[in-house]
Design an enzyme around this catalytic site. Structure first.
Site, PDB file in Angstrom:
ATOM      1  N   LEU A 187       0.652  -1.465   0.207  1.00 25.12           N
ATOM      2  CA  LEU A 187       0.038  -0.464  -0.434  1.00 25.12           C
ATOM      3  C   LEU A 187       0.534   1.673   0.087  1.00 25.12           C
ATOM      4  O   LEU A 187       0.163   2.054  -1.003  1.00 25.12           O
ATOM      5  CB  LEU A 187      -0.837  -0.352   1.207  1.00 25.12           C
ATOM      6  CG  LEU A 187      -2.270  -1.025   1.188  1.00 25.12           C
ATOM      7  CD1 LEU A 187      -2.630  -0.826   2.489  1.00 25.12           C
ATOM      8  CD2 LEU A 187      -3.161  -0.652  -0.085  1.00 25.12           C
ATOM      9  N   HIS A 447      -6.114  23.780  22.063  1.00 24.60           N
ATOM     10  CA  HIS A 447      -6.754  24.281  20.618  1.00 24.60           C
ATOM     11  C   HIS A 447      -6.266  24.998  19.614  1.00 24.60           C
ATOM     12  O   HIS A 447      -5.893  26.032  20.126  1.00 24.60           O
ATOM     13  CB  HIS A 447      -8.591  24.312  21.009  1.00 24.60           C
ATOM     14  CG  HIS A 447      -9.220  24.827  20.064  1.00 24.60           C
ATOM     15  ND1 HIS A 447      -9.676  23.761  19.617  1.00 24.60           N
ATOM     16  CD2 HIS A 447      -9.820  26.125  19.504  1.00 24.60           C
ATOM     17  CE1 HIS A 447     -10.871  25.238  18.567  1.00 24.60           C
ATOM     18  NE2 HIS A 447     -10.407  25.575  18.553  1.00 24.60           N
TER      19      HIS A 447
END
Length: 468
Positions: A187, A447
Site C-alpha cells: 500500500l 486548540h
C-alpha cells in the site's frame, strides 16, 4: 584474538541500538555487518528511503491538486524522477553515516562481512573477497532482520518484477503497476507510484486489505484509496508472470481456485507479500540453535536461545516485523546482559501505515477483543468534525478508542487520518501508564489541533463527545 563481551550480528535498528546500549553499559562490543553500509534493510532499502519517496510524492500531489483550493497558484507540477531518487539516496546516506558515527562515538568495533556462529562464543566473519577471521565473545546477539518473501515460480529481477527494494529505483514512472499483496509495504509503495502517475492495481489473496489492522479502519481506508485511484482485486492470487513480451502478462485467479483465471497486463509487477526472517547461513543448525517452522529463532522472555550465550531479537524472532519493536528488544537484551532488568511491553507496540491518510494503531483491535471474549466500550470521533483537520483540508478518517467495559482502561487506539503517526504516541504513553479513557478525556489538549480528535474519542467512550 580479541575478546568481546558482546558481538551483534546485524546493524539494523535492533542490532545497532543493542550495540550502542551495551557499550553505554560498559560492555566491550563489536558489530558484524554483511552490507557495505550500516543500518540494515530499514535504513538502506526500507523504512527511510520509502518514507522519503512517500513524503516527496505527497507534496507533489498536494501541489497538483490541493494548493488551488487554498488560493495558491503554482502551475502544473512535473516530476524529475532522477532528482527525486537522488533526494532519497541522500537521506539514506545521511542516516547510514549517522550509525557509523554512533559506533565510533561509543567505541564499538565493526567488521564488514557475512557473520556466522561456528561454535558457542565464536563468530566467523567472511568478507566479500573470501577472507575469513574468527571473533570470540561471551555473548552473541543475532539481529539479522528479514528478507522479502517470494512467490513460487516467479523470479524477482528487480527490473520488471521487483521487490520493495527494486520499487525504490524505477528509471521512469510505470504506466501500469501491479502490486501483489495489500499489506503495509504494498500500500505504501503503491501510493507513491499512484501519486506520481502510475495506474495501480493491488491483488490480495485475502478478502480484505491490511491483515492485522482493525477491520473498520481497513474498510474505510480501502474506500479512501479507491477514491484516490488505486484499484483492488481481493480474494485473488497471482499464479504466474509472462515476461517474454514488452508488457508483463500476469495470470490472476480466484484465491479459492477455479477456472475464472484472467490475464492482466502491467509494466512492472511488485511482489509485496510480506517478509521472512533472515536466519539461513548463520550457522544456527550447526551449533544447535532451535528455530520454529517459519524459520524464526526460538527465544525465551529474556531473548535467550537454547544455546548458552546466544540471543536473538527483531525480525529474526517471533512478533511484529517493526523497526521500533527490534529497537526495544535490542535495548532490553543489552540491559539484561549488563545485569539490569530489560523488558519489552508487547501490548504497547505502535504500528503505522505511512500513506495519506495515515493509519496508526496501538493495542488490540475490535476483532481481537471479540475473539478473546472481552467486554469493551467504543469511542469514535471523525476528523470531519475536527476544526484543524477541516482547515488543513484533511478530513478523511477517524479516531477510535477501545476501553475495558468494567475498568475503562484503554485496550486499543486506532487512528485513520492526518498525522496519525505522531498522534499515536500519546495513546502509547497513556496505555504504558495504564490510563483509562477518562484520563485522556480529562487531559487538556491544545486548540485547534488534530490531537483534540483523540480527546473527543475518549469522551465518546462515555457517550459525551462535545463536538460530534
Amino acid at each position: 584474538m580479541a575478546q568481546y563481551d558482546l558481538i551483534v550480528i546485524g546493524s539494523g535498528p535492533g542490532g545497532y541500538v543493542c550495540a550502542i546500549r551495551a557499550a553505554q553499559l560498559g560492555l566491550k562490543t563489536a558489530v558484524v555487518e554483511k552490507r557495505a553500509t550500516f543500518g540494515g534493510t530499514c535504513l538502506n532499502v526500507g523504512c527511510i528511503p520509502s518514507k522519503a519517496m512517500l513524503h516527496a510524492s505527497e507534496l507533489y500531489e498536494q501541489a497538483g491538486h490541493g494548493f488551488a483550493q487554498m488560493g495558491i497558484k503554482v502551475g502544473k507540477p512535473s516530476v524529475d524522477l532522477a532528482a527525486l531518487i537522488k533526494y532519497k539516496e541522500q537521506n539514506v546516506d545521511s542516516n547510514v553515516k549517522g550509525v557509523e558515527f554512533l559506533f565510533k562515538k561509543n567505541k564499538i568495533e565493526t567488521f564488514h562481512g557475512a557473520g556466522s556462529i561456528v561454535a558457542p562464543g565464536k563468530v566467523e566473519v567472511k568478507s566479500a573477497d573470501g577472507k575469513a577471521q574468527t571473533l570470540e565473545s561471551k555473548n552473541i546477539v543475532v539481529a539479522t532482520g528479514s528478507d522479502v518473501a517470494r512467490l513460487p515460480g516467479i523470479d524477482i529481477d528487480e527490473t520488471r518484477i521487483v521487490s520493495s527494494t527494486g520499487a525504490l529505483e524505477f528509471a521512469k514512472v510505470p504506466q501500469k503497476l501491479l502490486v501483489v499483496g495489500a499489506g503495509i509495504i504494498g500500500l505504501e509503495l503503491g501510493s507513491v507510484w499512484r501519486r506520481l502517475g502510475a495506474e495501480v492495481t493491488i491483488v490480495e489473496f485475502l478478502d480484505h486489505i491490511l491483515p492485522g489492522i482493525d477491520g473498520e479502519v481497513a474498510r474505510q481506508f480501502q474506500r479512501i484509496q479507491q477514491k484516490q485511484g488505486i484499484a483492488f482485486r481481493l480474494s485473488s492470487k497471482v499464479t504466474g508472470v509472462d515476461a517474454s513480451g514488452k508488457a508483463l502478462k500476469v495470470k490472476v485467479e480466484p484465491a479459492g481456485g477455479g477456472s475464472a483465471a484472467e490475464t492482466v497486463e502491467a509494466d512492472i509487477v511488485l511482489i509485496a507479500i510480506g517478509r521472512v526472517p533472515y536466519t539461513e547461513g548463520l550457522g544456527l543448525d550447526a551449533v544447535g540453535v532451535r528455530r520454529d517452522n517459519r524459520g524464526r529463532i526460538v527465544v525465551d522472555p529474556h531473548f535467550r536461545t537454547n544455546v548458552a550465550g546466544v540471543y536473538a531479537i527483531g525480525d529474526a524472532i517471533a512478533g511484529p516485523m517493526l523497526a521500533h519493536k527490534a529497537e526495544e528488544e535490542g535495548v532490553a537484551v543489552a540491559e539484561i546482559l549488563a545485569g539490569q532488568a530489560g523488558h519489552v511491553n508487547y501490548e504497547v507496540i505502535p504500528n503505522v501505515v505511512y500513506t495519506f491518510p495515515e493509519i496508526a494503531c496501538v493495542g488490540r483491535s475490535e476483532e481481537e477483543l471479540k475473539e478473546a471474549g472481552m467486554a469493551y466500550n467504543v469511542g469514535k470521533f471523525p476528523f470531519a468534525a475536527n476544526s484543524r483537520a477541516r482547515v488543513n483540508l484533511a478530513t478523511d478518517g477517524f479516531v477510535k478508542i477501545l476501553a475495558d467495559a468494567k475498568t475503562d482502561r484503554v485496550l486499543g487506539v486506532h487512528i485513520l487520518g492526518p498525522d496519525a503517526e505522531t498522534m499515536i504516541a500519546e495513546a502509547a504513553i497513556a496505555m504504558e501508564f495504564g490510563a483509562s479513557a477518562e484520563d485522556i478525556a480529562r487531559t487538556c489538549h491544545a486548540h485547534p489541533t488534530l490531537t483534540e480528535a483523540l480527546k473527543e474519542a475518549a469522551l465518546a467512550v462515555a457517550k459525551r463527545a462535545i463536538n460530534f
